[in-house]
Design an enzyme around this catalytic site. Structure first.
Site, mmCIF file in Angstrom:
data_model
loop_
_atom_site.group_PDB
_atom_site.id
_atom_site.type_symbol
_atom_site.label_atom_id
_atom_site.label_comp_id
_atom_site.label_asym_id
_atom_site.label_seq_id
_atom_site.Cartn_x
_atom_site.Cartn_y
_atom_site.Cartn_z
ATOM 1 N N SER A 25 87.495 115.239 -13.402
ATOM 2 C CA SER A 25 87.759 115.170 -11.953
ATOM 3 C C SER A 25 87.376 116.445 -11.195
ATOM 4 O O SER A 25 86.837 116.342 -10.083
ATOM 5 C CB SER A 25 89.231 114.820 -11.698
ATOM 6 O OG SER A 25 89.447 113.487 -12.057
ATOM 7 N N LYS A 74 101.561 108.477 -13.886
ATOM 8 C CA LYS A 74 101.140 107.560 -12.821
ATOM 9 C C LYS A 74 102.267 106.648 -12.317
ATOM 10 O O LYS A 74 102.221 106.177 -11.190
ATOM 11 C CB LYS A 74 99.967 106.691 -13.293
ATOM 12 C CG LYS A 74 98.647 107.444 -13.394
ATOM 13 C CD LYS A 74 97.511 106.485 -13.729
ATOM 14 C CE LYS A 74 96.217 107.230 -13.947
ATOM 15 N NZ LYS A 74 95.085 106.327 -14.207
ATOM 16 N N GLY A 137 98.104 101.037 -18.548
ATOM 17 C CA GLY A 137 97.866 101.521 -17.185
ATOM 18 C C GLY A 137 96.529 101.075 -16.618
ATOM 19 O O GLY A 137 96.458 100.547 -15.497
ATOM 20 N N ASN A 158 96.701 91.226 -25.481
ATOM 21 C CA ASN A 158 97.207 92.551 -25.846
ATOM 22 C C ASN A 158 97.847 92.520 -27.226
ATOM 23 O O ASN A 158 98.388 91.495 -27.643
ATOM 24 C CB ASN A 158 98.231 93.026 -24.810
ATOM 25 C CG ASN A 158 98.469 94.516 -24.882
ATOM 26 O OD1 ASN A 158 97.514 95.290 -25.012
ATOM 27 N ND2 ASN A 158 99.719 94.948 -24.824
HETATM 28 P P1 NAP Z 1 97.825 102.954 -22.125
HETATM 29 O O1 NAP Z 1 98.581 102.683 -20.885
HETATM 30 O O2 NAP Z 1 98.427 103.776 -23.198
HETATM 31 O O3 NAP Z 1 97.409 101.516 -22.770
HETATM 32 C C1 NAP Z 1 96.774 101.471 -24.020
HETATM 33 C C2 NAP Z 1 96.336 100.031 -24.326
HETATM 34 O O4 NAP Z 1 95.604 100.048 -25.558
HETATM 35 C C3 NAP Z 1 97.504 99.070 -24.517
HETATM 36 O O5 NAP Z 1 97.119 97.791 -24.118
HETATM 37 C C4 NAP Z 1 97.710 99.156 -26.047
HETATM 38 O O6 NAP Z 1 98.332 98.021 -26.580
HETATM 39 C C5 NAP Z 1 96.286 99.192 -26.510
HETATM 40 N N1 NAP Z 1 96.156 99.784 -27.850
HETATM 41 C C6 NAP Z 1 96.349 101.091 -28.187
HETATM 42 N N2 NAP Z 1 96.131 101.270 -29.508
HETATM 43 C C7 NAP Z 1 95.813 100.045 -30.020
HETATM 44 C C8 NAP Z 1 95.489 99.565 -31.309
HETATM 45 N N3 NAP Z 1 95.444 100.381 -32.378
HETATM 46 N N4 NAP Z 1 95.225 98.254 -31.467
HETATM 47 C C9 NAP Z 1 95.256 97.423 -30.400
HETATM 48 N N5 NAP Z 1 95.558 97.808 -29.136
HETATM 49 C C10 NAP Z 1 95.834 99.104 -28.947
HETATM 50 O O7 NAP Z 1 96.419 103.641 -21.815
HETATM 51 P P2 NAP Z 1 95.559 103.524 -20.477
HETATM 52 O O8 NAP Z 1 95.910 104.624 -19.575
HETATM 53 O O9 NAP Z 1 95.632 102.124 -19.990
HETATM 54 O O10 NAP Z 1 94.097 103.845 -21.061
HETATM 55 C C11 NAP Z 1 93.369 102.858 -21.782
HETATM 56 C C12 NAP Z 1 91.922 103.331 -21.914
HETATM 57 O O11 NAP Z 1 91.333 103.340 -20.617
HETATM 58 C C13 NAP Z 1 91.777 104.757 -22.458
HETATM 59 O O12 NAP Z 1 90.698 104.772 -23.372
HETATM 60 C C14 NAP Z 1 91.457 105.590 -21.228
HETATM 61 O O13 NAP Z 1 90.652 106.708 -21.547
HETATM 62 C C15 NAP Z 1 90.686 104.580 -20.381
HETATM 63 N N6 NAP Z 1 90.759 104.831 -18.932
HETATM 64 C C16 NAP Z 1 89.588 104.916 -18.255
HETATM 65 C C17 NAP Z 1 89.618 105.125 -16.890
HETATM 66 C C18 NAP Z 1 88.319 105.241 -16.134
HETATM 67 O O14 NAP Z 1 88.337 105.716 -14.996
HETATM 68 N N7 NAP Z 1 87.218 104.815 -16.684
HETATM 69 C C19 NAP Z 1 90.845 105.232 -16.210
HETATM 70 C C20 NAP Z 1 92.018 105.119 -16.939
HETATM 71 C C21 NAP Z 1 91.967 104.923 -18.319
HETATM 72 P P3 NAP Z 1 99.947 97.981 -26.763
HETATM 73 O O15 NAP Z 1 100.479 97.577 -25.413
HETATM 74 O O16 NAP Z 1 100.166 96.974 -27.806
HETATM 75 O O17 NAP Z 1 100.382 99.363 -27.158
#
Ligand code: NAP
Length: 298
Positions: A25, A74, A137, A158
């Site tokens: 950022s 957040k 998130g 999920n």
């Molecule tokens: P989060 O709130 O922690 O959510 C993680 C998600 O991944 C949940 O659905 C979780 O499932 C699942 N997950 C984690 N480990 C897993 C596994 N071993 N097997 C199956 N499912 C698994 O994280 P987040 O903030 O949403 O971020 C998710 C991804 O998006 C990250 O890689 C982050 O870097 C990326 N992101 C990108 C942007 C962008 O601007 N491009 C913005 C935000 C985030 P459960 O609910 O079962 O735990």
């Protein structure tokens, strides 16, 4: 003037989260300031969860002109805001703070980043079937963007089904579109999806090289578009499998850049012209790829 030198009039913007030292950022916003000739800096503020309230209050008192909020604050930051934008309320998460009369107003621009990733490529969402992987998130913002964009059916798959159900129940209050929840294993049998979006962490960090959907899934898959919200690696295993079947692929870099430009538009009360957005994306892509090359050479 941009931020080539700092003087008594330099504005300060920042990012609070934990950790923040990996964030792209500062680079995004420095480029924006440079492009619009603004004398401001954007810095990171590592913030522990017990200090979120004090940090928000202090930032407002110090006249910080705008803040971004990232993982893991957040949701919790919402308790300390003077106002919250309607979209952010529905999503239940805030990533952008703008000073208003008695404190900060919270917005969610991740959703704008998702929307723009599709609209800037001329991809219509209306009437489509979408398979969303994840319920965390990022998935919340994706789900909102898909439902608002008019998809006729949204599958939310999920690992933890209860979290997908909770997201569905929240969104059902606001949207009429069909929403079906399922596990990641069940997602392997979904044959009618036209848009696939990964918002899990599978493919990132320690899970680099893994895909949330198997190669078999793509054998008889008729999807037109596959998006992964991950942008490191640039092409995840999911995108590699999709691309091999001729499916149009989008990684998470556009979402990242456009959530940043959308935040800046909110802070500046103005819409940036598409030409400026395209120029910023092109320049930031080069910077990002250069940084990545630097890391692999370290
Ligand atoms: P989060 O709130 O922690 O959510 C993680 C998600 O991944 C949940 O659905 C979780 O499932 C699942 N997950 C984690 N480990 C897993 C596994 N071993 N097997 C199956 N499912 C698994 O994280 P987040 O903030 O949403 O971020 C998710 C991804 O998006 C990250 O890689 C982050 O870097 C990326 N992101 C990108 C942007 C962008 O601007 N491009 C913005 C935000 C985030 P459960 O609910 O079962 O735990």
């Amino acid at each position: 003037m941009a931020n080539s030198f700092i003087n008594g009039k330099t504005g300060v913007y920042g990012l609070m989260g934990d950790p923040v030292d990996h964030s792209f950022s500062p680079c995004i916003h420095s480029k924006i300031f440079e492009s619009i000739d603004e004398n401001s800096v954007y810095v990171t503020f590592p913030t522990k969860k017990e200090s979120v309230g004090e940090a928000v209050k202090g930032a407002f008192a110090l006249g910080i002109r705008g803040m971004n909020v990232t993982v893991p604050h957040k949701v919790s930051v919402m308790d300390y805001l003077a106002e919250i934008d309607d979209t952010a309320c529905v999503i239940g998460a805030v990533n952008t703070l703008k000073p208003v009369k008695n404190g900060f107003k919270g917005y969610n621009t991740d959703v704008i980043g998702v929307e723009y990733s599709f609209s800037s490529r001329g991809i219509e969402l209306g009437g489509k079937v979408c398979l969303l992987l994840g319920a965390g998130g990022a998935a919340k913002a994706v789900a909102y963007a898909m439902l608002k964009g008019g998809v006729k059916r949204l599958y939310i798959a999920n690992r933890t089904l209860a979290k997908a159900d909770a997201l569905k129940n929240r969104l059902k209050t606001y949207f009429q579109n069909e929403i079906i929840t399922l596990t990641l294993e069940e997602a392997e049998n979904i044959k009618d999806t036209e848009i696939i979006i990964n918002a899990t962490t599978i493919g990132f960090g320690e899970k680099t090289g893994l895909s949330p959907l198997s190669e078999n899934f793509f054998e008889d898959c008729r999807a037109e578009v596959c998006m992964d919200v991950i942008y490191t690696p640039w092409e995840t295993e999911l995108l590699r499998l999709a691309a091999a079947k001729g499916i149009r692929c989008i990684n998470g870099f556009d979402m990242l850049v456009y959530q940043g430009t959308a935040a800046s538009e909110i802070w500046h009360d103005e819409k940036f012209p598409p030409g400026l957005l395209n120029k910023l994306k092109k320049e930031l892509t080069e910077v990002f790829k250069e940084n990545e090359r630097g890391k692999t050479n370290e």
